[in-house]
Design a protein around this motif. Sequence first.
Motif, PDB file in Angstrom:
ATOM      1  N   VAL A 257      40.930  29.675  73.947  1.00 16.83           N
ATOM      2  CA  VAL A 257      40.315  29.114  75.060  1.00 16.83           C
ATOM      3  C   VAL A 257      40.097  26.916  75.110  1.00 16.83           C
ATOM      4  O   VAL A 257      39.367  26.994  73.379  1.00 16.83           O
ATOM      5  N   CYS A 258      41.094  26.252  75.315  1.00 18.59           N
ATOM      6  CA  CYS A 258      40.934  25.345  75.147  1.00 18.59           C
ATOM      7  C   CYS A 258      39.322  24.374  74.906  1.00 18.59           C
ATOM      8  O   CYS A 258      39.003  25.328  75.596  1.00 18.59           O
ATOM      9  N   THR A 259      38.821  23.529  73.667  1.00 24.63           N
ATOM     10  CA  THR A 259      37.900  23.445  73.533  1.00 24.63           C
ATOM     11  C   THR A 259      37.768  22.099  74.254  1.00 24.63           C
ATOM     12  O   THR A 259      36.692  21.317  74.604  1.00 24.63           O
ATOM     13  N   HIS A 260      38.748  21.335  75.604  1.00 27.32           N
ATOM     14  CA  HIS A 260      38.268  20.684  76.500  1.00 27.32           C
ATOM     15  C   HIS A 260      37.472  21.031  77.227  1.00 27.32           C
ATOM     16  O   HIS A 260      36.671  20.753  78.109  1.00 27.32           O
ATOM     17  N   ALA A 261      38.596  21.490  78.333  1.00 29.42           N
ATOM     18  CA  ALA A 261      37.392  22.095  79.429  1.00 29.42           C
ATOM     19  C   ALA A 261      37.892  24.248  79.924  1.00 29.42           C
ATOM     20  O   ALA A 261      38.036  24.115  81.213  1.00 29.42           O
ATOM     21  N   GLY A 262      38.438  24.716  78.397  1.00 32.06           N
ATOM     22  CA  GLY A 262      38.739  26.115  79.210  1.00 32.06           C
ATOM     23  C   GLY A 262      39.608  26.712  79.454  1.00 32.06           C
ATOM     24  O   GLY A 262      40.238  27.431  79.968  1.00 32.06           O
ATOM     25  N   CYS A 263      40.943  25.342  79.631  1.00 28.36           N
ATOM     26  CA  CYS A 263      42.020  26.574  80.005  1.00 28.36           C
ATOM     27  C   CYS A 263      42.891  27.368  78.555  1.00 28.36           C
ATOM     28  O   CYS A 263      42.229  27.280  77.566  1.00 28.36           O
ATOM     29  N   THR A 264      43.817  28.035  79.070  1.00 30.42           N
ATOM     30  CA  THR A 264      44.160  28.995  77.797  1.00 30.42           C
ATOM     31  C   THR A 264      45.727  28.338  77.137  1.00 30.42           C
ATOM     32  O   THR A 264      46.307  27.984  78.185  1.00 30.42           O
ATOM     33  N   SER A 273      49.412  24.916  72.492  1.00 28.79           N
ATOM     34  CA  SER A 273      49.969  23.496  73.489  1.00 28.79           C
ATOM     35  C   SER A 273      48.218  23.455  74.321  1.00 28.79           C
ATOM     36  O   SER A 273      49.134  24.936  75.292  1.00 28.79           O
ATOM     37  N   CYS A 274      47.901  23.030  75.213  1.00 32.89           N
ATOM     38  CA  CYS A 274      46.489  23.400  76.602  1.00 32.89           C
ATOM     39  C   CYS A 274      47.717  22.440  77.975  1.00 32.89           C
ATOM     40  O   CYS A 274      48.225  21.561  77.914  1.00 32.89           O
ATOM     41  N   PRO A 275      47.980  23.241  79.246  1.00 27.72           N
ATOM     42  CA  PRO A 275      48.726  23.148  79.743  1.00 27.72           C
ATOM     43  C   PRO A 275      47.975  22.088  80.905  1.00 27.72           C
ATOM     44  O   PRO A 275      48.385  21.607  81.546  1.00 27.72           O
ATOM     45  N   CYS A 276      46.234  22.611  80.952  1.00 26.32           N
ATOM     46  CA  CYS A 276      45.715  21.603  81.922  1.00 26.32           C
ATOM     47  C   CYS A 276      45.967  20.172  81.751  1.00 26.32           C
ATOM     48  O   CYS A 276      45.935  19.402  83.208  1.00 26.32           O
ATOM     49  N   HIS A 277      45.551  19.415  80.399  1.00 28.99           N
ATOM     50  CA  HIS A 277      45.352  17.700  80.167  1.00 28.99           C
ATOM     51  C   HIS A 277      46.234  18.205  78.692  1.00 28.99           C
ATOM     52  O   HIS A 277      46.090  16.645  78.841  1.00 28.99           O
ATOM     53  N   GLY A 278      46.486  18.438  78.798  1.00 25.65           N
ATOM     54  CA  GLY A 278      47.733  17.991  77.755  1.00 25.65           C
ATOM     55  C   GLY A 278      47.472  18.198  76.198  1.00 25.65           C
ATOM     56  O   GLY A 278      47.796  17.475  75.293  1.00 25.65           O
ATOM     57  N   SER A 279      46.044  19.100  75.727  1.00 30.16           N
ATOM     58  CA  SER A 279      46.149  18.718  74.156  1.00 30.16           C
ATOM     59  C   SER A 279      46.798  19.413  73.308  1.00 30.16           C
ATOM     60  O   SER A 279      47.076  20.664  74.156  1.00 30.16           O
ATOM     61  N   THR A 280      47.115  19.654  72.046  1.00 27.92           N
ATOM     62  CA  THR A 280      47.527  19.739  71.247  1.00 27.92           C
ATOM     63  C   THR A 280      47.039  20.318  70.222  1.00 27.92           C
ATOM     64  O   THR A 280      46.203  19.484  69.418  1.00 27.92           O
TER      65      THR A 280
HETATM   66 FE1  FES Z   1      42.917  21.878  77.478  1.00 26.55          FE
HETATM   67 FE2  FES Z   1      42.133  19.795  79.684  1.00 26.55          FE
HETATM   68  S1  FES Z   1      41.236  22.293  79.285  1.00 26.55           S
HETATM   69  S2  FES Z   1      43.089  19.530  77.343  1.00 26.55           S
END
Ligand code: FES
Length: 311
Positions: A257-264, A273-280
Motif C-alpha cells: 500500500v503506497c504511503t502517499h494515498a493508499g494505492c497499491t 511504482s505507484c500508478p496513482c501519482h507516480g511515487s517509486t
Molecule cells: Fe501512490 Fe499517490 S497513492 S503516489
Amino acid sequence: MNVDGEPADTPWRQRLRRPGWVLIPQRLFLGVTFTYACLQKLSDPHYFAAASDPQSVAAQMASYRHTSPIGALIGIAANHSDAAGLLIALAEIAVGLATLVGLWSRLAAGGGAILSLTFLLTASWNTTPYYFGSDIVFLVMWLPLIGYGSDGVLSLGGLLARRRAPDEPAMDRRSLLRYGASAAVLAFVGLNAAWVATRFRRQLPQTTAAGGNAGAAGKALVATSKVPVGTGIVIDGASPIAVVQPKAGDFVAFSAVCTHAGCTVAWAGSGFSCPCHGSTYDAAGKVTHGPAARPLSAVPVRVEGDNVVRG
Ligand code: FES
C-alpha cells in the motif's frame, strides 16, 4: 471582427481584460491534460488488465471502495470496471477536446469538474497534506470555466455564434447542423486518437499474483519459485503484500500500500511504482521518488519449505 469577436479597432489592452483571454492558459492546460489523460489510460497495457494487476482500473476501483467516501458508488462501478474505465477515458477526451476548441465550453467545464471531484474523492482522498493531490487543483481550476466558458475567445462555439445572422434564433436548423457537424468532427478526432492509443497497447508480462488473504501470520504468501532472485511480486488481496528476493534465498516483504494515498504499488523492474501519482520505491521499500514521503511498511516473512510465509 477578431478571434474574440471584438471589433478590429478595439485596443488590445481592453480586449485582454476579457475573462476569455485571461482563461486561455487555464483552458490550454486543462484541455491538454484531460486529452492526454485519456490517451495515457487507453495506451497503458495495464489499464484493462485483470484485477490481480494493481495498475488496472479494476484493482484501483477495488481499492477505492474501501478508502473512498463514495465507496458504495465505486463498488457498483467496480462490477463493470472495464466499461466504467472506458467511460472515464472517453469522458476525459470529450472534455479535453471541447475545452481546447471552445465548443460547449461551460458544459465541458462542468463535466471536467465532475471528473475531478470523482478523482478527488477516490485517488486523492487520502493524500496528506491535501495539496499534494492534483485533483483538488483541477477541480478549482474548472470553476471559472463553468462561469465564463470560453467567453467567445479562440472558440469554435463563439465563431459559430458570430456567423449567425443577428436576427437568427440561437438554435435554428442551420445552427443545429453546424453544432452537430462540429461535434461529429470532435467525436471523430477523439475516437481516432483513442483508437491510435489502444493500438499502442503492449502486452507486458504480469508481475502480480492473486493471493487472496495475505494477512494471517504463518500463512503461505507465495511459492519461492514465483519470486526469482532480484525481482519482486505483489500479492493482491485485502492487504496487498510485496515480496522481494534481493539475494538468493533471502526474502523480504512489505505492505504494497503506497504511503502517499493508499494505492497499491506494482513491481517495476528494480523496485516498486505507484500508478496513482507516480511515487517509486526501491527493492528495500525506500522512497526513491515522491510524492510519497515514507517507506513501505516492512512485513516479517520467513521461508518454510517451498513457500514464503508470513510471520
Ligand atoms: Fe501512490 Fe499517490 S497513492 S503516489
